[in-house]
Scaffold this motif. Structure first.
Motif, PDB file in Angstrom:
ATOM      1  N   ASP B  51     -18.124 -29.471  24.706  1.00  0.00           N
ATOM      2  CA  ASP B  51     -17.543 -28.259  25.297  1.00  0.00           C
ATOM      3  C   ASP B  51     -18.136 -27.977  26.662  1.00  0.00           C
ATOM      4  O   ASP B  51     -17.426 -27.712  27.623  1.00  0.00           O
ATOM      5  CB  ASP B  51     -17.823 -27.049  24.389  1.00  0.00           C
ATOM      6  CG  ASP B  51     -16.884 -27.000  23.220  1.00  0.00           C
ATOM      7  OD1 ASP B  51     -15.985 -27.864  23.170  1.00  0.00           O
ATOM      8  OD2 ASP B  51     -17.051 -26.108  22.364  1.00  0.00           O
ATOM      9  N   SER B  55     -16.269 -28.152  30.316  1.00  0.00           N
ATOM     10  CA  SER B  55     -16.124 -27.004  31.207  1.00  0.00           C
ATOM     11  C   SER B  55     -16.804 -27.279  32.553  1.00  0.00           C
ATOM     12  O   SER B  55     -16.316 -26.860  33.595  1.00  0.00           O
ATOM     13  CB  SER B  55     -16.633 -25.720  30.537  1.00  0.00           C
ATOM     14  OG  SER B  55     -17.924 -25.408  30.939  1.00  0.00           O
ATOM     15  N   ALA B  58     -14.473 -29.442  34.621  1.00  0.00           N
ATOM     16  CA  ALA B  58     -13.331 -28.748  35.213  1.00  0.00           C
ATOM     17  C   ALA B  58     -13.714 -28.039  36.505  1.00  0.00           C
ATOM     18  O   ALA B  58     -12.864 -27.662  37.293  1.00  0.00           O
ATOM     19  CB  ALA B  58     -12.768 -27.741  34.205  1.00  0.00           C
ATOM     20  N   ARG B  59     -15.003 -27.850  36.728  1.00  0.00           N
ATOM     21  CA  ARG B  59     -15.442 -27.056  37.864  1.00  0.00           C
ATOM     22  C   ARG B  59     -15.964 -27.867  39.035  1.00  0.00           C
ATOM     23  O   ARG B  59     -16.229 -27.339  40.088  1.00  0.00           O
ATOM     24  CB  ARG B  59     -16.611 -26.175  37.433  1.00  0.00           C
ATOM     25  CG  ARG B  59     -16.225 -24.894  36.875  1.00  0.00           C
ATOM     26  CD  ARG B  59     -17.397 -24.425  36.075  1.00  0.00           C
ATOM     27  NE  ARG B  59     -16.948 -24.210  34.723  1.00  0.00           N
ATOM     28  CZ  ARG B  59     -16.429 -23.059  34.343  1.00  0.00           C
ATOM     29  NH1 ARG B  59     -16.329 -22.087  35.174  1.00  0.00           N
ATOM     30  NH2 ARG B  59     -16.029 -22.914  33.100  1.00  0.00           N
ATOM     31  N   HIS B 192     -11.780 -29.632  30.728  1.00  0.00           N
ATOM     32  CA  HIS B 192     -11.139 -28.582  29.946  1.00  0.00           C
ATOM     33  C   HIS B 192      -9.755 -28.311  30.501  1.00  0.00           C
ATOM     34  O   HIS B 192      -9.599 -28.067  31.689  1.00  0.00           O
ATOM     35  CB  HIS B 192     -11.967 -27.298  30.060  1.00  0.00           C
ATOM     36  CG  HIS B 192     -12.465 -26.834  28.744  1.00  0.00           C
ATOM     37  ND1 HIS B 192     -11.620 -26.338  27.803  1.00  0.00           N
ATOM     38  CD2 HIS B 192     -13.705 -26.797  28.223  1.00  0.00           C
ATOM     39  CE1 HIS B 192     -12.338 -26.016  26.727  1.00  0.00           C
ATOM     40  NE2 HIS B 192     -13.609 -26.297  26.954  1.00  0.00           N
ATOM     41  N   MET B 195      -8.548 -24.176  31.199  1.00  0.00           N
ATOM     42  CA  MET B 195      -9.342 -23.402  32.137  1.00  0.00           C
ATOM     43  C   MET B 195      -8.432 -22.493  32.957  1.00  0.00           C
ATOM     44  O   MET B 195      -7.528 -22.965  33.631  1.00  0.00           O
ATOM     45  CB  MET B 195     -10.080 -24.385  33.048  1.00  0.00           C
ATOM     46  CG  MET B 195     -11.278 -23.800  33.716  1.00  0.00           C
ATOM     47  SD  MET B 195     -12.434 -23.133  32.540  1.00  0.00           S
ATOM     48  CE  MET B 195     -13.046 -24.651  31.872  1.00  0.00           C
ATOM     49  N   GLN B 200     -12.016 -20.974  36.964  1.00  0.00           N
ATOM     50  CA  GLN B 200     -12.239 -22.195  37.712  1.00  0.00           C
ATOM     51  C   GLN B 200     -12.941 -21.925  39.040  1.00  0.00           C
ATOM     52  O   GLN B 200     -13.655 -22.761  39.560  1.00  0.00           O
ATOM     53  CB  GLN B 200     -10.892 -22.876  37.981  1.00  0.00           C
ATOM     54  CG  GLN B 200     -10.996 -24.371  37.992  1.00  0.00           C
ATOM     55  CD  GLN B 200      -9.708 -25.007  37.521  1.00  0.00           C
ATOM     56  OE1 GLN B 200      -8.653 -24.379  37.527  1.00  0.00           O
ATOM     57  NE2 GLN B 200      -9.781 -26.240  37.110  1.00  0.00           N
TER      58      GLN B 200
END
Lengths: 140, 286
Positions: B51, B55, B58-59, B192, B195, B200
């Motif tokens: 997880d 995440s 995604a950033r 992810h 998001m 984001q």
């Protein structure tokens, strides 16, 4: 902006199967760049941990955990602690931790190969940390 | 009708088989308990880590980290996880079929396999597939260092562009009676999808810095996932073997019952025949 609640949900997981969740008001953890505290409404943070103690001010009272490193993610009102190892202070056996410390000291004094020394140093730090955690948690 | 002696010999044979399958079931049950415990211990950490990584992925911008970089799938690696031993029902065959199915989805690409477990290797090497590397006997002694070694190799292959995409095919332990056949993408790491735009844009504070954290965490994540899959597959294997051996024992019992009936019938008809002979013999002497 999301509303700031007055507690944070902390999840501690380790590869050995520990999985605990707490509602806390404040956390203090040993980051690799120094200890840091997290209060509700903290900005997103991702950091690695060093060997040390984690203090959780839960709704029911303070809890102390000893850890040997890992990662912490702070996101929104959730804190995820991915620790390599994590032990609650009241579950640590002081005698075993002391035995581990003495064993590590013995190995270092015997002057084995460099690799063994490095390993023993780490083991020594972990043992000392566990002993310290227990003693500090008993003080309160 | 076979003779009495032949039937009784078969009954003894089938009973012996039943004894062996029963013993194997017990062994599998004992191993399953330990395997299941190990697996359940590893799961929460692996899932939570996944997880967090998803995440993080995604950033950040994928170009900075080879393990996140999506490339045109020219060369594909599939890690198939089977067992070292047989006698566990369709456990291994299911995985081999699934592997072939994944293979057929990429007719244009060069697909090569990493095989964990002897059974999958034995099956797949006779088919028209290229096996890049076989890891024999990893289930003899399950240790994290093995998973870390395999993970390290896969990561470096991906890093140097030997593969553009890597899949994992394995049995997931659902419960004692059921295994799920899973095929999932291991590399590049999938960010992810759920998001939201507002999240984001959130900037993380990284300590010591983004590169320092991610460079360590991404390979660790791969190692942990492979470790979890190995434990998962081992537990599923024991469960599958337990069920298979239970069925075999029941079938053997049924067979013994049928054969006993046959034996009794044969014995009865032999007695009847003898009686008839005696009676008719006595009748003649009158």
């Amino acid at each position: 902006m999301a509303e700031i609640q007055d507690t944070i949900l902390v999840t501690i997981v380790t590869p050995a199967g520990t999985r605990d969740e707490y509602n806390v008001k404040h956390i203090r953890a040993p980051g690799s760049e120094g200890d840091f505290g997290v209060l509700p409404g903290h900005l997103p943070l991702m950091t690695s941990l060093r060997i040390g103690a984690i203090y959780l001010d839960t709704v029911q009272g303070q809890q102390v955990w000893s850890t040997s490193g890992g990662y912490v993610e702070v996101l929104g009102n959730r804190v995820t602690i991915l620790a390599e190892t994590a032990e609650k202070a009241d579950k640590i056996e002081l005698e075993r931790a002391e035995a581990a410390r003495d064993r590590a000291l013995g190995r270092i004094s015997k002057k084995a190969t460099d690799l063994d020394i490095a390993r023993a140093r780490l083991a020594l730090n972990r043992a000392i940390n566990r002993i310290k955690t227990v003693k500090e948690s008993r003080k309160d | 009708m076979p003779s009495l002696k032949q039937i009784s010999r078969r009954i003894v044979g089938v009973k012996n088989t039943a004894q062996i399958t029963r013993a194997m079931k017990m062994v599998a049950a004992a191993r399953l308990r330990r395997a299941q415990e190990n697996m359940e211990n590893a799961r929460p950490y692996a899932w939570k880590l996944r997880d967090v990584i998803a995440s993080l992925a995604a950033r950040t911008s994928a170009e900075k980290y080879p393990l996140l970089e999506v490339r045109d799938p020219q060369r594909i690696g599939i890690v198939t996880v089977t067992s070292d031993r047989g006698l566990c029902g369709s456990f291994n065959l299911n995985i081999c079929r699934k592997t072939q199915q994944v293979l057929s989805e990429f007719p244009e690409s060069d697909v090569q396999l990493f095989t964990l477990g002897k059974k999958g290797y034995d099956f797949l090497r006779k088919r028209e597939v290229k096996i890049y590397h076989n890891y024999p006997g990893v289930f003899q002694e399950l240790e994290f260092s093995q998973a870390a070694a395999i993970g390290g190799e896969i990561v470096s292959h991906y890093h140097f562009g030997d593969f553009d995409r890597i899949y994992l095919v394995y049995n997931e332990f659902k419960n004692v009676a059921q295994q799920n056949i899973i095929s999932e993408q291991l590399l590049p790491i999938i960010p992810h999808s759920e998001m939201t735009a507002s999240l984001q844009n959130v900037d993380y504070i990284y300590e010591p810095d983004e590169k320092g954290v991610l460079d360590k965490m991404l390979p660790m994540h791969i190692n942990i996932q492979i470790w979890r899959v190995m434990l998962e597959s081992y537990a599923a294997e024991q469960a599958a073997r337990m069920t298979a051996m239970e069925n075999a024992t029941n079938n053997a019992k049924e067979m013994v019952d049928d054969l006993t009936l046959l034996f009794n019938k044969a014995r009865q008809s032999a007695i009847t025949k003898e009686l008839l002979e005696i009676v008719s013999g006595a009748e003649c002497l009158k």
